[in-house]
Design a protein around this motif. Sequence first.
Motif, PDB file in Angstrom:
ATOM      1  N   LYS A   1      -0.023  59.449  30.268  1.00  0.00           N
ATOM      2  CA  LYS A   1      -0.505  58.155  30.753  1.00  0.00           C
ATOM      3  C   LYS A   1      -0.260  57.960  32.243  1.00  0.00           C
TER       4      LYS A   1
ATOM      5  N   GLU B   1       4.242  62.918  20.999  1.00  0.00           N
ATOM      6  CA  GLU B   1       4.708  61.536  20.806  1.00  0.00           C
ATOM      7  C   GLU B   1       5.695  61.140  21.899  1.00  0.00           C
TER       8      GLU B   1
ATOM      9  N   GLU C   1       5.024  56.961  22.432  1.00  0.00           N
ATOM     10  CA  GLU C   1       4.537  56.198  21.287  1.00  0.00           C
ATOM     11  C   GLU C   1       5.134  56.795  20.021  1.00  0.00           C
TER      12      GLU C   1
ATOM     13  N   LEU D   1       4.438  57.076  16.285  1.00  0.00           N
ATOM     14  CA  LEU D   1       3.358  56.846  15.334  1.00  0.00           C
ATOM     15  C   LEU D   1       3.891  56.336  14.004  1.00  0.00           C
ATOM     16  N   SER D   2       5.015  56.912  13.547  1.00  0.00           N
ATOM     17  CA  SER D   2       5.640  56.423  12.316  1.00  0.00           C
ATOM     18  C   SER D   2       6.973  57.114  12.118  1.00  0.00           C
TER      19      SER D   2
ATOM     20  N   ALA E   1      -2.685  60.168  11.576  1.00  0.00           N
ATOM     21  CA  ALA E   1      -2.334  59.154  12.571  1.00  0.00           C
ATOM     22  C   ALA E   1      -2.494  59.688  13.995  1.00  0.00           C
ATOM     23  N   PHE E   2      -2.070  60.949  14.221  1.00  0.00           N
ATOM     24  CA  PHE E   2      -2.180  61.527  15.560  1.00  0.00           C
ATOM     25  C   PHE E   2      -3.648  61.702  15.945  1.00  0.00           C
TER      26      PHE E   2
ATOM     27  N   GLU F   1      -6.265  60.052  14.835  1.00  0.00           N
ATOM     28  CA  GLU F   1      -6.876  58.748  15.070  1.00  0.00           C
ATOM     29  C   GLU F   1      -6.420  58.157  16.396  1.00  0.00           C
ATOM     30  N   ARG F   2      -5.131  58.337  16.732  1.00  0.00           N
ATOM     31  CA  ARG F   2      -4.629  57.802  17.999  1.00  0.00           C
ATOM     32  C   ARG F   2      -5.286  58.499  19.181  1.00  0.00           C
ATOM     33  N   MET F   3      -5.412  59.825  19.106  1.00  0.00           N
ATOM     34  CA  MET F   3      -6.033  60.564  20.202  1.00  0.00           C
ATOM     35  C   MET F   3      -7.501  60.191  20.344  1.00  0.00           C
TER      36      MET F   3
ATOM     37  N   ALA G   1      -8.936  57.369  19.494  1.00  0.00           N
ATOM     38  CA  ALA G   1      -9.028  56.014  20.051  1.00  0.00           C
ATOM     39  C   ALA G   1      -8.690  56.008  21.543  1.00  0.00           C
ATOM     40  N   LEU G   2      -7.672  56.774  21.930  1.00  0.00           N
ATOM     41  CA  LEU G   2      -7.267  56.827  23.335  1.00  0.00           C
ATOM     42  C   LEU G   2      -8.364  57.443  24.200  1.00  0.00           C
TER      43      LEU G   2
END
Length: 421
Positions: free
Chosen positions: A110, A158, A163, A165-166, A177-178, A180-182, A184-185
């Motif tokens: 980021k 992570e 972040e 994730l869980s 989850a990873f 979907e996060r990538m 979306a990012l």
Amino acid sequence: MRILHTADWHFGRTLEGRERRQEQAAFVDELCVIADERSVDLVLIAGDVYDSVNPPAWAEELFYEALERLSKGGQRGVIAIAGNHDQPERIRAAAPLAHKQGIVLLGLPKEAPIVDQDDHERHAERAHVVAGGPSWLEMALPGVDHHAVVIAMPYPSEARLKELLSESFTAEQMQQAFSERMEALLAELAKAFRPDTVNLVMSHLFVMGGAESESERPIQIGGTSVVPPAAFPKQADYVALGHLHRPQKLSETPLVRYSGSPLAYSFSEAGQSKAVVLVDAVPGQPVQEELIYLSSGRPLTRWKATEGIAQVERWLAEGRDAGSWIDLELHVSDVIDPAEFQRLRKLSDDFVKIQRVLVKPERESEEEQAQQEELGGLQPEQLFRRFYERKRGVQPDPQIVELFSRLMAGPQEETQESEAR
């Protein structure tokens, strides 16, 4: 716009203790020649610049030399990101100085680049960042009518994403989850893409369907850091990846590709051709790509000598695989004398590994098989007599044989006596 994609330099890496410094320096020379001869506008270095978080000083010096030569004083843009082998702070340490030469260095996912805030017309003669934010930038390049918008995502673990994730997901749930996060990012970052720019993604991660080799340090546990090709935004003209060492294409729309490493770093890569990728891109048009194969690294070769040392000597005399690093598998029928083994090692400096494989003669194997079949038909007392004679050199006394027989039959006799009572 002409783009040169490379990754996984692994400066400082050795091969079974053999230093690769000379080969890595030769690669830098070859890469710079390619960039100059093919009039490259932008170089993408997709992670794993170094082989460890604490590389030797010469490796850092070689990296900075490569950046300076590739940028040509700002005439060419260069973007480098950290991979899983790199320490993010080490990669970005020189960013304040580098950006003045059209070089962008990013260590964390980021992280935002340094943007030239003053008059951009004054910087028209050098590559410079005209806009940007966390994980993306827009770069103007000398002599190019359109800009490049680049999603630049260093190795996104992570921890580096900062972040969680869980805390309780299974490996399968973490994978989902990873991914979907990538996705979306990347979709959020792709909002910076425009129809009038060349839109690029560069990252260092493992994409589903990629072919691995032994020289890559795993970046996923149970598949929890794997990204499907569909996670990359469709608006991207080209996706430049690092991590896998074999050059390979994983998708056409968008064009998703690993450039691979410039050198073979383990014998699992023996026989692989190494390359960089040249990409021609114009806004709104399909990109054109070309693999440019490299010649600077020494090949890795496996020898399997089934006829012993004499065969190895013959191959060396013939000049077989001259200039290669060699992994030798030597088949022998008996233990090699240490002096003879040392002589073998001195026959060539190209031997990286020598593995001895003890192979019994076929006739001996047949004799052993026949003997096993013969022994299988004998009674325990007969087997005992043979064993005793082989160990003592004489036949056992009758009393010893009787004692052995009683021991063999003892439990059964005791059971019979108990049942009789």
